[in-house]
Motif scaffolding. Structure first.
Motif, PDB file in Angstrom:
ATOM      1  N   LEU A 248     110.791  -4.755  16.949  1.00  0.00           N
ATOM      2  CA  LEU A 248     110.915  -6.199  16.711  1.00  0.00           C
ATOM      3  C   LEU A 248     112.306  -6.536  16.169  1.00  0.00           C
ATOM      4  CD1 LEU A 248     107.399  -6.823  15.121  1.00  0.00           C
ATOM      5  CD2 LEU A 248     108.151  -7.318  17.457  1.00  0.00           C
ATOM      6  N   PRO A 249     112.810  -7.714  16.514  1.00  0.00           N
ATOM      7  CA  PRO A 249     114.160  -8.065  16.064  1.00  0.00           C
ATOM      8  C   PRO A 249     114.239  -8.236  14.548  1.00  0.00           C
ATOM      9  CG  PRO A 249     113.143  -9.890  17.271  1.00  0.00           C
ATOM     10  CD  PRO A 249     112.211  -8.735  17.384  1.00  0.00           C
ATOM     11  N   ALA A 250     115.389  -7.910  13.999  1.00  0.00           N
ATOM     12  CA  ALA A 250     115.726  -8.175  12.590  1.00  0.00           C
ATOM     13  C   ALA A 250     114.787  -7.514  11.594  1.00  0.00           C
ATOM     14  CB  ALA A 250     115.763  -9.699  12.346  1.00  0.00           C
ATOM     15  N   THR A 251     114.277  -6.331  11.957  1.00  0.00           N
ATOM     16  CA  THR A 251     113.384  -5.638  11.008  1.00  0.00           C
ATOM     17  C   THR A 251     114.043  -4.398  10.392  1.00  0.00           C
ATOM     18  OG1 THR A 251     112.410  -4.433  12.874  1.00  0.00           O
ATOM     19  CG2 THR A 251     111.202  -6.355  12.082  1.00  0.00           C
ATOM     20  N   ALA A 252     115.276  -4.075  10.818  1.00  0.00           N
ATOM     21  CA  ALA A 252     115.891  -2.799  10.405  1.00  0.00           C
ATOM     22  C   ALA A 252     116.009  -2.692   8.883  1.00  0.00           C
ATOM     23  CB  ALA A 252     117.247  -2.632  11.075  1.00  0.00           C
ATOM     24  N   GLY A 253     116.466  -3.767   8.235  1.00  0.00           N
ATOM     25  CA  GLY A 253     116.667  -3.724   6.782  1.00  0.00           C
ATOM     26  C   GLY A 253     115.353  -3.549   6.039  1.00  0.00           C
ATOM     27  N   ARG A 254     114.359  -4.338   6.426  1.00  0.00           N
ATOM     28  CA  ARG A 254     113.052  -4.283   5.783  1.00  0.00           C
ATOM     29  C   ARG A 254     112.409  -2.906   5.996  1.00  0.00           C
ATOM     30  NH1 ARG A 254     110.206  -6.440   1.679  1.00  0.00           N
ATOM     31  NH2 ARG A 254     108.139  -7.225   2.261  1.00  0.00           N
ATOM     32  N   LEU A 255     112.576  -2.387   7.212  1.00  0.00           N
ATOM     33  CA  LEU A 255     111.998  -1.085   7.544  1.00  0.00           C
ATOM     34  C   LEU A 255     112.666   0.026   6.734  1.00  0.00           C
ATOM     35  CD1 LEU A 255     109.765  -0.137   9.395  1.00  0.00           C
ATOM     36  CD2 LEU A 255     111.403   0.028  11.260  1.00  0.00           C
ATOM     37  N   ALA A 256     113.984  -0.059   6.566  1.00  0.00           N
ATOM     38  CA  ALA A 256     114.702   0.963   5.785  1.00  0.00           C
ATOM     39  C   ALA A 256     114.230   0.916   4.332  1.00  0.00           C
ATOM     40  CB  ALA A 256     116.206   0.714   5.871  1.00  0.00           C
ATOM     41  N   TYR A 257     114.061  -0.288   3.811  1.00  0.00           N
ATOM     42  CA  TYR A 257     113.572  -0.436   2.435  1.00  0.00           C
ATOM     43  C   TYR A 257     112.153   0.134   2.305  1.00  0.00           C
ATOM     44  CZ  TYR A 257     111.417  -2.779  -1.566  1.00  0.00           C
ATOM     45  OH  TYR A 257     110.709  -3.034  -2.713  1.00  0.00           O
ATOM     46  N   ALA A 258     111.284  -0.234   3.238  1.00  0.00           N
ATOM     47  CA  ALA A 258     109.885   0.239   3.174  1.00  0.00           C
ATOM     48  C   ALA A 258     109.826   1.755   3.317  1.00  0.00           C
ATOM     49  CB  ALA A 258     109.059  -0.426   4.265  1.00  0.00           C
ATOM     50  N   THR A 259     110.685   2.312   4.147  1.00  0.00           N
ATOM     51  CA  THR A 259     110.702   3.773   4.324  1.00  0.00           C
ATOM     52  C   THR A 259     111.123   4.452   3.021  1.00  0.00           C
ATOM     53  OG1 THR A 259     111.246   3.454   6.653  1.00  0.00           O
ATOM     54  CG2 THR A 259     111.626   5.651   5.757  1.00  0.00           C
ATOM     55  N   ALA A 260     112.097   3.878   2.338  1.00  0.00           N
ATOM     56  CA  ALA A 260     112.557   4.449   1.059  1.00  0.00           C
ATOM     57  C   ALA A 260     111.443   4.345   0.008  1.00  0.00           C
ATOM     58  CB  ALA A 260     113.819   3.731   0.594  1.00  0.00           C
ATOM     59  N   VAL A 261     110.751   3.221  -0.031  1.00  0.00           N
ATOM     60  CA  VAL A 261     109.650   3.058  -1.003  1.00  0.00           C
ATOM     61  C   VAL A 261     108.513   4.027  -0.659  1.00  0.00           C
ATOM     62  CG1 VAL A 261     107.884   1.469  -1.878  1.00  0.00           C
ATOM     63  CG2 VAL A 261     110.240   0.668  -1.566  1.00  0.00           C
ATOM     64  N   GLU A 262     108.253   4.196   0.622  1.00  0.00           N
ATOM     65  CA  GLU A 262     107.205   5.144   1.048  1.00  0.00           C
ATOM     66  C   GLU A 262     107.515   6.553   0.525  1.00  0.00           C
ATOM     67  OE1 GLU A 262     107.026   5.856   5.308  1.00  0.00           O
ATOM     68  OE2 GLU A 262     105.948   7.706   4.893  1.00  0.00           O
ATOM     69  N   LYS A 263     108.792   6.960   0.688  1.00  0.00           N
ATOM     70  CA  LYS A 263     109.212   8.282   0.186  1.00  0.00           C
ATOM     71  C   LYS A 263     108.969   8.384  -1.313  1.00  0.00           C
ATOM     72  CE  LYS A 263     113.022  10.751   2.168  1.00  0.00           C
ATOM     73  NZ  LYS A 263     114.474  10.760   2.366  1.00  0.00           N
ATOM     74  N   GLY A 264     109.310   7.300  -2.019  1.00  0.00           N
ATOM     75  CA  GLY A 264     109.106   7.273  -3.472  1.00  0.00           C
ATOM     76  C   GLY A 264     107.626   7.355  -3.825  1.00  0.00           C
ATOM     77  N   ALA A 265     106.799   6.677  -3.043  1.00  0.00           N
ATOM     78  CA  ALA A 265     105.351   6.678  -3.315  1.00  0.00           C
ATOM     79  C   ALA A 265     104.767   8.073  -3.102  1.00  0.00           C
ATOM     80  CB  ALA A 265     104.657   5.663  -2.397  1.00  0.00           C
ATOM     81  N   ILE A 266     105.192   8.729  -2.021  1.00  0.00           N
ATOM     82  CA  ILE A 266     104.678  10.086  -1.750  1.00  0.00           C
ATOM     83  C   ILE A 266     105.105  11.033  -2.881  1.00  0.00           C
ATOM     84  CG2 ILE A 266     104.748  12.051  -0.131  1.00  0.00           C
ATOM     85  CD1 ILE A 266     103.325   9.716   1.159  1.00  0.00           C
ATOM     86  N   ALA A 267     106.369  10.898  -3.315  1.00  0.00           N
ATOM     87  CA  ALA A 267     106.858  11.753  -4.413  1.00  0.00           C
ATOM     88  C   ALA A 267     106.049  11.474  -5.684  1.00  0.00           C
ATOM     89  CB  ALA A 267     108.342  11.493  -4.643  1.00  0.00           C
ATOM     90  N   ALA A 268     105.773  10.200  -5.941  1.00  0.00           N
ATOM     91  CA  ALA A 268     105.017   9.839  -7.150  1.00  0.00           C
ATOM     92  C   ALA A 268     103.577  10.363  -7.074  1.00  0.00           C
ATOM     93  CB  ALA A 268     105.023   8.321  -7.324  1.00  0.00           C
ATOM     94  N   LEU A 269     102.974  10.305  -5.869  1.00  0.00           N
ATOM     95  CA  LEU A 269     101.609  10.834  -5.709  1.00  0.00           C
ATOM     96  C   LEU A 269     101.591  12.344  -5.954  1.00  0.00           C
ATOM     97  CD1 LEU A 269     100.551   8.714  -2.601  1.00  0.00           C
ATOM     98  CD2 LEU A 269      99.404   8.664  -4.825  1.00  0.00           C
ATOM     99  N   ARG A 270     102.609  13.052  -5.443  1.00  0.00           N
ATOM    100  CA  ARG A 270     102.685  14.507  -5.687  1.00  0.00           C
ATOM    101  C   ARG A 270     102.817  14.793  -7.188  1.00  0.00           C
ATOM    102  NH1 ARG A 270     101.639  14.114  -1.154  1.00  0.00           N
ATOM    103  NH2 ARG A 270     102.779  14.646   0.748  1.00  0.00           N
ATOM    104  N   LYS A 271     103.638  13.946  -7.860  1.00  0.00           N
ATOM    105  CA  LYS A 271     103.906  14.176  -9.286  1.00  0.00           C
ATOM    106  C   LYS A 271     102.694  13.828 -10.162  1.00  0.00           C
ATOM    107  CE  LYS A 271     107.059  12.011 -12.658  1.00  0.00           C
ATOM    108  NZ  LYS A 271     108.207  11.075 -12.702  1.00  0.00           N
ATOM    109  N   HIS A 272     102.082  12.670  -9.891  1.00  0.00           N
ATOM    110  CA  HIS A 272     101.028  12.182 -10.791  1.00  0.00           C
ATOM    111  C   HIS A 272      99.625  12.598 -10.367  1.00  0.00           C
ATOM    112  CE1 HIS A 272     103.782   9.709 -13.165  1.00  0.00           C
ATOM    113  NE2 HIS A 272     104.369   9.404 -12.022  1.00  0.00           N
TER     114      HIS A 272
END
Ligand code: ACO
Length: 361
Positions: free
Chosen positions: A271-295
């Motif tokens: 979809l057009p104009a989603t690159a920025g939002r997708l990059a942000y969501a991908t970074a948050v997803e990585k953070g969430a997975i790391a937090a789930l592993r930690k907690h």
């Protein structure tokens, strides 16, 4: 005294054979009537998946163009019920209002009930969203597919091929998924011979909860609150300290990535104009997975379908309040398939409970 081993979540309890779909939680694989998810969404639209699910069970089953015609006619028929729907649902959010709409469908209707209910869902949802904006309902166009017509009725004009294809992919991706809570609910009600409309209505009620189909709205709330990927780690630490559940993560069956997440993520990228939002969501997803592993060490928690559902529906400009109702538009095809299967071969579903209250002396 009866001795019963209690399994409050029915983890791993097998209650039926099914030909509809297989969820392999260790391999991260979904098979729908013999087809891998990725192949299914690439080669068939929503109507094609519905036809596949209904094959051998219901009118139109096996024939995508017959299903497309049946759904188109049912959308036109459902539009006649919209004034009654809007009069009965003032002040309700879309999923609550849709619940009323499905309850209003008559059991005695001669149109096959799977068409009736699958045609009504998109028409009712679009009318409800237009009413929220103070706009009149827009009549369905029977020459279009469900995805094309739904986006057109919501937006007032055709959305463009890339958006229509994205919604179609979403509806096909989520059409069926084993014995999830709403499908199981549908089968319990069907097992009493209550009929298809009552069974779908019950399934919709089960879908509404935030632990099932109600998760994607809160996913966006979480992304809004975090605001910047650099703040994700601290936000997650704080959330876990407060005992929060991360929406869009965790699954009863999947112990690895939910394969639907990657199909939907790839769809957002078209979809057009989603690159920025997708990059942000991908970074948050990585953070969430790391937090789930930690907690939550050793719990094997990963992303589920709802995380990128949220991104996709946001990119399609669907209001957050309508996410769960839109999930129901696609999942109704699967609910109907399971109801047919239950009606054809199943017995009344009646498990046992373990009485722990007092007994008469
Ligand atoms: N965030 C934080 N912790 C989690 C999460 C999560 N999303 N999911 C599970 N856990 C933790 C639980 O707290 C529990 O920890 P504990 O052992 O310390 O008590 C452990 O992992 C096991 O979790 P259960 O609750 O037993 O897992 P269950 O299979 O019963 O629940 C569910 C599955 C409801 C999906 C859960 O993972 C959840 O609430 N996820 C968030 C809501 C969500 O995204 N729902 C959509 C699912 S997909 C769909 O239905 C279409």
């Amino acid at each position: 005294m009866l001795q019963t081993r209690v399994d409050s979540g029915l983890d791993g309890v097998v209650v039926a054979d099914t030909v509809m779909s297989e969820v392999d939680g260790e391999a991260g694989r979904l098979v729908v009537r013999g087809h891998a998810l990725q192949e299914l969404v690439a080669s068939r639209g929503f109507e094609g998946v519905a036809a596949l699910l209904w094959e051998g069970y219901a009118e139109g089953g096996g024939d995508a163009s017959a299903v497309a015609s049946g759904l188109a006619a049912a959308r036109v028929q459902a539009f006649a019920a919209v004034p009654k729907l809007l009069a009965a649902t003032r002040g309700l959010n879309p999923v609550e209002a849709l619940r009323v709409g499905i309850a209003l469908l008559p059991d005695h209707e001669t149109t096959p009930h799977h068409y009736l209910v699958c045609g009504a869902m998109p028409v009712f949802l679009a009318a409800l969203l237009n009413a929220e904006k103070g706009l009149a309902p827009i009549a369905p166009d029977p020459t279009l597919t469900t995805a094309q017509d739904l986006l057109r009725m919501i937006r007032g004009q055709r959305a463009g091929v890339v958006f229509e294809k994205a919604l179609d992919t979403y509806l096909a991706t989520i059409a069926d998924h084993g014995f999830n809570a709403s499908t199981f609910t549908a089968r319990v009600v069907a097992s009493t011979h209550a009929g298809l409309i009552s069974s779908v209505l019950a399934a919709l009620c089960a879908l509404k909860g935030p632990l099932h189909g109600g998760a994607p709205g809160p996913v966006l709330d979480m992304l809004d609150e975090i605001g910047d990927a650099a703040r994700a780690e601290a936000w997650f630490d704080d959330a876990f300290a407060k005992g929060a559940t991360l929406m869009g993560f965790g699954h009863r069956i999947y112990k690895v990535r939910d394969p639907r997440a990657d199909v939907l993520k790839a769809t957002v990228a078209t979809l057009p104009a989603t690159a920025g939002r997708l990059a942000y969501a991908t970074a948050v997803e990585k953070g969430a997975i790391a937090a789930l592993r930690k907690h939550k060490p050793g719990r094997r928690l990963d992303i589920n379908v709802e995380y990128y559902t949220a991104l996709l529906l946001e990119a399609l400009e669907v209001p957050r309040s309508a996410f769960t109702a839109l999930f129901a538009v696609g999942r109704t095809a699967g609910w109907c398939a399971h109801i047919f299967e239950q009606e054809k071969g199943g017995r009344i579903i009646r498990p046992q409970s373990n009485y722990v209250g007092p007994r008469p002396q």
